[in-house]
Design an enzyme around this catalytic site. Structure first.
Site, PDB file in Angstrom:
ATOM      1  N   ASP A 415       0.861  -1.171   0.000  1.00 56.05           N
ATOM      2  CA  ASP A 415       0.000   0.000   0.000  1.00 56.05           C
ATOM      3  C   ASP A 415       0.908   1.234   0.000  1.00 56.05           C
ATOM      4  O   ASP A 415       2.087   1.138   0.342  1.00 56.05           O
ATOM      5  CB  ASP A 415      -0.881  -0.026   1.247  1.00 56.05           C
ATOM      6  N   ASP A 616      -1.506  -0.857   6.072  1.00 51.86           N
ATOM      7  CA  ASP A 616      -1.754  -0.346   7.425  1.00 51.86           C
ATOM      8  C   ASP A 616      -3.171   0.118   7.676  1.00 51.86           C
ATOM      9  O   ASP A 616      -3.514   0.449   8.805  1.00 51.86           O
ATOM     10  CB  ASP A 616      -0.811   0.827   7.717  1.00 51.86           C
TER      11      ASP A 616
END
Length: 734
Positions: A415, A616
């Site tokens: 990400d 996250d």
């Protein structure tokens, strides 16, 4: 000697108790996780059951007191008893050997003297082994203590019968062998117990970080006083005072003062971090030079340190898939060895016409030398050390399977926000298209709506400050639309904030000049959101996120390991590609929703890739769960952390690389341990069976006992050597 058979014995015995739902025994840490109904069975009942099968129940295993006095006292007592038996065993076996091979004028009385000398030492040295073997047989469990009891018992009884000429000549005595067998077995147990205790040093070090008391502030009769209390008496919401040089006793939020705090032992972050009002502090970290007050946020097993300890212990208690191979071998091991020993005895006694006691010695040598303990310890000892080593660097590995799969990763997906970048973007600029609202008003409207969002861009609009510090409008009908943005009403006006997709869904046209401005912002590596009402675009608000210091190096290290990298982000394509190019990532999948990330994980897996996903946020949770190995940034959301197989406490991407390198090293050590465990048996069983006797080399039972002890110690020592391993990614920092 502790082995898989022993752990199975305890597991089987406890699991069969009424009211016990499950039991799992860790043969390395010598602990058992038991789920039971206290209305049906008590802890004392479980303890009595453990004691009844020949093991020692030492009390409740508690993260707050893993090395409490009771446990340590019992372990030390056990070690001392083994040491006494070792000394007594070798002393008297040496005397018996001198008598056997020397001439002291004893004549025909030599066997009787040997018997008289050996009885008490034999009983003393061998008693724990016979007791364990007897309990195992009583519980229909064939373990190694049964084998050892058989070897020692047969050698002593045969010597006894031979003493009274019931087996022919009394020239060939095994009294010294009987006692020396027990001494070597005790030596093996002693060395193994000493070595095993060191494999859990990582846990012990973490537990030692826990404070035992704290200084709290109390209001007594209107007067503020400071009082030292036991850490277990500290409650959530209490105010704790931390002075220079003290250990931060518990998790909390700083409410007064400031200081630099060393969190290295908890998070692996080597540089002390400044803590000011509003910052979170972790119990177990060390306060450096300042003093501050904190308000307690977590207590007991809810603290960060307690959860780290629990996670490390859970991982050490788990078994990787490769353990199934060892378990399968061990299941058939003992019956096979008994068959081999009996065949060897028959071949030597009947086939070659060797003396009974001579053939019996070969039988005993095979029984004693063959031991599955090395096989049983090969995997869990390496796993325990490897997981502990990872924790030392702030890398939490959830289970043994993760450790095994991690070394096979071929493709890492990352990400962007909070993973490659810092994840705390700050407000950059506003491009205002309205005539009736200034920039401050645009920001006020945007902040009023975004205050309810958990997205990092929301925090950026507030410059990562407390949202309560800003004057905001009342908001109605707030709705979060995953991967697109948010919408809400202010003073009956419908507003939309997000990317182009949320405006497209609402049929709001985006003018060309706005699209051009968006593209230019993206080229400048900014992330932009659009503010619109129900009919028009009102403004572009841009935030900028910095690339993490170690992201470039981490990507290079992934490539050096032969692992492909791809960024998957919901961010705009231009910005994502620019950042990917900046850090050296192979490919980019941009402007994707959580489902798109998940689909790409599945696509790679269908092509045979072993996928690691690093993220996250909440929108990363499905991909973290689906990936072969989900690596969660510890500074992210709780949902992401729960979904991860590996957690990076300090959020540094280099730790993701280190985690994979530790996995590779640990599994390499597991394979080395298994090789030596198998090789040991393959080489020594034929030796014990007498393959070298034609060349006058006889592998006596006491040699077998020594070799057996050495095999387990060798495997444990190889595992312990892992403690000195430094992941390659960190070696240039030393």
């Amino acid at each position: 000697m502790t082995c898989v058979m022993c752990s199975r014995a305890v597991t089987s015995a406890v699991s069969k108790m009424p009211g016990v739902y499950s039991a799992h025994v860790n043969l390395v840490s010598e602990t058992a996780d038991v789920i039971y109904n206290p209305k049906v069975v008590t802890l004392d009942d479980i303890g009595d059951r453990i004691n009844s099968i020949g093991y020692i129940y030492m009390g409740i295993h508690d993260n707050n007191s893993i090395n409490n006095e009771k446990v340590e006292e019992q372990r030390q007592k056990s070690l001392n008893q083994k040491l006494y038996r070792i000394i007594i065993g070798f002393f008297f076996s040496a005397i018996l050997m001198i008598i056997m091979f020397g001439d002291f004028g004893l004549g025909s009385n030599k066997p009787y003297v040997s018997l008289a000398i050996s009885v008490i030492p034999f009983v003393y040295v061998s008693y724990p082994i016979f007791r364990s073997g007897f309990n195992a047989v009583k519980n229909l469990n064939l373990n190694m203590d049964v084998m050892y009891s058989l070897g020692m018992g047969v050698s002593f009884i045969a010597s006894l019968l031979s003493t009274f000429n019931l087996l022919g000549s009394s020239e060939f005595m095994l009294y010294d062998t009987s006692i020396m067998l027990g001494a070597f077995l005790m030596l093996g147990k002693y060395l193994e117990d000493r070595a095993k205790s060191k494999t859990s040093d990582s846990i012990n070090n973490l537990v030692e970080l826990k404070a035992t008391e704290a200084t709290i502030e109390r209001n007594i009769n209107g007067k503020i006083v400071q009082e030292k209390v036991d850490i277990n008496d500290v409650l959530k919401g209490n105010i704790v005072i931390v002075k220079p040089g003290e250990k931060v006793p518990i998790d909390g939020k700083v409410i007064e003062g400031k200081s630099y705090v060393d969190e290295s032992l908890v998070t692996g972050e080597s540089v002390p971090v400044q803590k000011t009002v509003g910052d979170e502090v972790i119990g177990g970290s060390i306060n450096k030079d300042g003093s501050f007050k904190l308000r307690v946020t977590n207590t007991g097993d809810k603290t960060v340190l307690s959860q780290i300890i629990s996670m490390v212990q859970d991982a050490q208690n788990s078994a990787p898939p490769i353990q199934k191979l060892a378990d399968k071998v061990i299941t058939y091991f003992i019956p096979a060895i008994i068959v081999i020993a009996l065949i060897s005895f028959i071949v030597w006694y009947i086939g070659f016409g060797s003396p009974f006691l001579y053939s019996l010695s070969i039988f005993i040598s095979i029984i004693v030398v063959a031991c599955p303990c090395a096989l049983g310890l090969a995997i869990p000892t390496a796993l325990t050390v490897g997981v502990g080593l990872a924790a030392k660097y702030g890398i939490l590995i959830k289970d043994g399977e993760t450790l095994e799969v991690s070394e096979q990763i071929t493709h890492v997906l990352l990400d962007k926000t909070g993973t490659i970048t810092v994840g705390q973007p700050v407000l950059s600029n506003v491009i205002n298209y309205t005539t009736d609202k200034d920039d401050d008003e645009v920001l006020k409207v945007s902040r009023s709506i975004e205050q309810f969002s958990q997205h990092p861009i929301s925090s950026a609009l507030f410059n990562n400050k407390d949202k309560n510090e800003f004057e905001l409008y009342p908001v109605e009908d707030f709705e979060n639309i995953s991967g697109k943005g948010v919408k809400a009403k202010i003073k009956d006006t419908q507003y939309f904030i997000g990317n182009k997709k949320i405006l497209s869904d609402a049929n709001i046209k985006i003018p060309d000049n706005v699209l051009n401005d968006l593209e230019q912002e993206e080229l400048n590596m900014k992330t932009s959101i659009i503010l619109a009402d129900s009919s028009n675009v009102l403004a572009i608000i841009s935030v900028k996120d910095m690339i993490k210091e170690n992201s470039r190096k981490a990507i290079k290290e992934f490539h050096d390991l032969g692992i492909k990298t791809t960024m998957v982000s919901g961010d705009n394509k231009n910005s994502a590609e620019k950042i990917a190019q900046e850090v050296g990532i192979d490919g980019v999948i941009a402007e994707v929703l959580p489902q798109g990330k998940l689909d790409y994980v599945k696509e790679l897996q269908s092509k045979g890739e072993i996928v690691g996903f690093i993220g996250d946020g909440i929108n990363d949770a499905p991909s973290l769960t689906k990936a072969d190995v989900g690596i969660a940034i510890g500074t992210g959301t709780d949902v992401a952390i729960e979904s991860g197989d590996i957690i990076l406490i300090n959020g540094d991407l280099l730790n993701a690389v280190a985690g994979i390198q530790i996995s590779k090293k640990t599994m390499s050590r597991v394979r080395l341990n298994l090789f030596w465990a198998f090789a040991y048996n393959v080489i020594l069983i034929p030796l014990a069976a007498g393959i070298l006797i034609p060349w006058n080399i006889f592998f006596r039972p006491e040699y077998s006992a020594f070799a057996m002890a050495l095999s387990s110690v060798t495997v444990i020592t190889l595992s312990l050597l892992l403690r000195g391993y430094v992941p390659e990614v960190f070696k240039d920092e030393l």
